[in-house]
Every structure is written in structure tokens, then in C-alpha cells.
Write an enzyme that holds these catalytic residues in place. Structure first.
Site, mmCIF file in Angstrom:
data_model
loop_
_atom_site.group_PDB
_atom_site.id
_atom_site.type_symbol
_atom_site.label_atom_id
_atom_site.label_comp_id
_atom_site.label_asym_id
_atom_site.label_seq_id
_atom_site.Cartn_x
_atom_site.Cartn_y
_atom_site.Cartn_z
ATOM 1 N N HIS A 17 14.824 53.645 -55.260
ATOM 2 C CA HIS A 17 15.500 52.403 -55.671
ATOM 3 C C HIS A 17 15.067 52.170 -57.126
ATOM 4 C CE1 HIS A 17 17.444 48.625 -55.606
ATOM 5 N NE2 HIS A 17 16.910 48.080 -54.533
ATOM 6 N N ARG B 185 20.530 40.735 -53.654
ATOM 7 C CA ARG B 185 20.053 40.781 -55.037
ATOM 8 C C ARG B 185 20.692 41.911 -55.853
ATOM 9 N NH1 ARG B 185 16.453 38.375 -51.825
ATOM 10 N NH2 ARG B 185 17.276 39.975 -50.461
ATOM 11 N N THR B 186 20.633 43.130 -55.341
ATOM 12 C CA THR B 186 21.034 44.288 -56.143
ATOM 13 C C THR B 186 22.526 44.244 -56.455
ATOM 14 O OG1 THR B 186 19.331 45.490 -54.939
ATOM 15 C CG2 THR B 186 20.796 46.792 -56.323
ATOM 16 N N LYS C 104 37.710 54.450 -41.540
ATOM 17 C CA LYS C 104 38.814 55.218 -40.904
ATOM 18 C C LYS C 104 38.505 56.709 -40.897
ATOM 19 C CE LYS C 104 41.912 51.967 -43.148
ATOM 20 N NZ LYS C 104 42.794 51.888 -44.310
HETATM 21 N N1 CP Z 1 15.452 44.229 -53.425
HETATM 22 C C1 CP Z 1 16.663 44.518 -52.912
HETATM 23 O O1 CP Z 1 17.120 45.663 -52.961
HETATM 24 O O2 CP Z 1 17.295 43.452 -52.340
HETATM 25 P P1 CP Z 1 18.767 43.521 -51.715
HETATM 26 O O3 CP Z 1 18.691 44.386 -50.491
HETATM 27 O O4 CP Z 1 19.138 42.095 -51.401
HETATM 28 O O5 CP Z 1 19.667 44.129 -52.748
#
Ligand code: CP
Length: 309
Positions: free
Chosen positions: A140, A62-63, A90
Site C-alpha cells: 500500500h 480514505r484512499t 458478469k
Molecule cells: N488506510 C486505508 O487504506 O483506508 P481505506 O481502506 O479507507 O482506504
């Protein structure tokens, strides 16, 4: 864009940096960009000539995709680097990687990393704006902002709501960001999960520790389930996923304790049958896919705002 507020942030590192006015401004800006995604030609020239680098050292669906979609809808040039295809395999350090990317003069670097604090470190070594797309168990922020936008869309307000967050709170950057985001906007955040996955001092962030699943869910306006972050569990902190599902998973019976019009959220990816039953994930009260749609609008707003801060 929609308000008189001047956005003062060059980097987006965590929800603690935002005032109530900042969050309202980001959500209003995201609202103004929302309709672009429903046009037949989904592109505006706002960030034409700008360069966005997505630097993802952890898996993401998603992100990563929504930052890329957001940047492209604003006409920015986007480039993606993942851990497996970068020269960190590396032995190059994150700072050396950052300095080399910086030498190509990007405007924004979007970073996901397994280490808490990696975006802060990066922000000290580059000219570009840094957006934290998830760092370890720390923050987040774009997820929290899209969650706030989704609740505001469905409830018409954020102030005075009861938000219940259920699951692995200890290892969840979404929980930390949302406790800060929702309490800043006047919601009460109640958290519950296995005692081994609930930090001792969670109240210091502003959350209310519920004594039972019933206490957490009773009268809730918003119910958010979180995934067990198995990639961050270094010791066995749960007897089994089956027992977790029985005691903490969302199904029809515990959801009856929440308000009749409570919405059900999950940041994804959902482990069906563990943190929630499919009948809950797919019920009319579930707004999980609205969260994903709003993620594009919020990320458009963040790219626009840091580009003009
Ligand atoms: N909600 C979220 O961060 O999903 P992803 O890990 O798929 O980005």
C-alpha cells in the site's frame, strides 16, 4: 519539483521500487502541494486535460476519496468504478476490464484489489500509469508515503527513529510497505503482535521482531497500531478480540513505555476498543487525522509525478 532528482517511475506498485532519493523527492513534492488544500479555491491547473480512473475492487473510504480529491485539486478528470458496479460481476476478467478501460485512453489508473500482484498484472496490459492503492496483503505504497510525511512533519526527520508497529503484521499491506519505507529512510522498525499474526521471516524485510509489547514500545518515537484484517483471516488465529485488546491493544499504561513525545498513528479504519482505546485514538499525541490530510498531498504528488515521468 523541489529537488534536482529525476523521478524515474511510470507506475507506483510498491515501496521496494523506491530509493531514498525517490522517497525524499515524493515527500518534497507533496510538501509543495500541501498548502493548496488550505486555500479558499482549492484547484490548480497542473493536470488539466488528464484522465484518472479509480478502479476499486475492495471497500475504501480514505484512499479512494483522497485520490479523487487529489486529482480534482489538480484539475484532472476523474472517474470511479467499484467492484459492485463493474462488469467483473458478469464474469469479465481484470485483464479484459483493463484493456477496455485502456481503450478509452486514461492517463492514470488507480487500482485497489484483494489479490496481491493485481496492479503489477494490470501495468503489463495498459499504457496508463498504474498506481497501487492496496493489493491484498502485499503493498500500500501511498499509505506508507503519507505515513512517512506525517512522521517527518511531527519529528522533523526520519533517520534514527524507533518506529513500533503493533498488530496483525501477517495480513497487513501497510506493515509491509512501512517496513520498507521507514527502513529505507533510516528508521528502525520494531514489530509485535500475536505470534499467529507475525510472519516467520519478517526480519528478511528489515524489521526487528520484538519479544514483547514492552520491548516494541520502549523508547519508541512512533507507535503505529494496525487493524486485525478479519477479511483476510481464513482460520481462527485469535481466541477473541477481547483477549487481543487486553494483550496487544494500546492504552495509557503500555503507551507510558514509549517516549513522552511519541506520536500515535493508525492507517484506519480504527476498531476502537480493539487495537487502541478511544482515549489513545483521541489523545493529543494522536496524528491519525494528520495522516488523512497528508494523504491528499501525497496523492497529488504521485499523480503529478507519474504524469510527468
Ligand atoms: N488506510 C486505508 O487504506 O483506508 P481505506 O481502506 O479507507 O482506504
Amino acid at each position: 519539483m523541489q529537488t534536482e532528482h529525476i523521478f524515474p517511475h511510470h507506475h507506483i506498485l510498491g515501496m521496494e521500487q523506491f530509493s531514498r532519493q525517490d522517497i525524499a523527492h515524493i515527500l518534497a513534492t507533496a510538501e509543495s502541494f500541501r498548502e493548496i488544500s488550505s486555500r479558499s479555491i482549492k484547484k490548480v491547473p497542473v493536470l488539466r486535460g488528464r484522465t484518472v480512473v479509480n478502479l476499486f475492487f475492495e471497500p475504501s473510504t480514505r484512499t479512494r476519496l483522497s485520490f479523487e480529491v487529489a486529482a480534482k485539486r489538480m484539475s484532472a478528470d476523474t472517474f470511479n468504478i467499484s467492484a459492485s458496479t463493474s462488469s467483473t460481476t458478469k464474469g469479465e476478467t481484470l485483464i479484459d476490464t483493463a484493456r477496455n478501460i485502456s481503450a478509452m485512453h486514461p492517463d492514470v489508473i488507480v487500482l485497489r484489489h484483494s489479490s496481491s500482484g493485481a496492479p503489477q498484472l494490470l501495468s503489463r496490459h495498459v499504457q496508463a500509469a498504474v498506481i497501487n492503492a492496496g493489493d491484498g496483503a502485499h503493498q500500500h505504497p501511498s499509505q506508507s508515503l503519507l505515513d512517512l510525511m506525517t512522521v517527518q512533519e511531527h519529528k522533523g526527520r526520519l533517520d534514527g527513529l524507533k518506529v513500533a508497529i503493533i498488530g496483525d503484521i501477517t495480513h497487513s499491506r501497510v506493515a509491509r510497505s512501512n517496513i520498507q519505507g521507514f527502513t529505507t529512510m533510516g528508521s528502525a522498525v520494531h514489530v509485535f503482535g500475536p505470534s499467529t499474526l507475525l510472519p516467520l521471516h519478517i526480519e528478511s524485510l528489515g524489521a526487528i521482531r520484538a519479544r514483547s509489547l514492552h520491548d516494541a514500545l520502549e523508547g519508541a518515537d512512533v507507535v503505529m497500531a494496525l487493524r486485525i484484517q478479519r477479511e483476510r483471516l481464513h482460520d481462527p488465529l485469535l481466541p477473541s478480540l477481547r483477549e487481543y485488546a487486553q494483550r496487544f491493544g494500546l492504552s495509557r499504561d503500555p503507551m507510558a513505555w514509549a517516549k513522552e513525545d511519541a506520536i500515535i498513528m493508525h492507517p484506519g479504519p480504527v476498531n476502537r476498543g480493539v487495537e487502541m482505546n478511544p482515549e489513545i485514538a483521541d489523545s493529543p499525541r494522536s496524528v491519525i487525522l494528520d495522516q488523512v490530510s497528508n494523504g491528499v498531498a501525497v496523492r497529488m504528488a504521485l499523480l503529478y509525478l507519474v504524469g510527468n515521468a
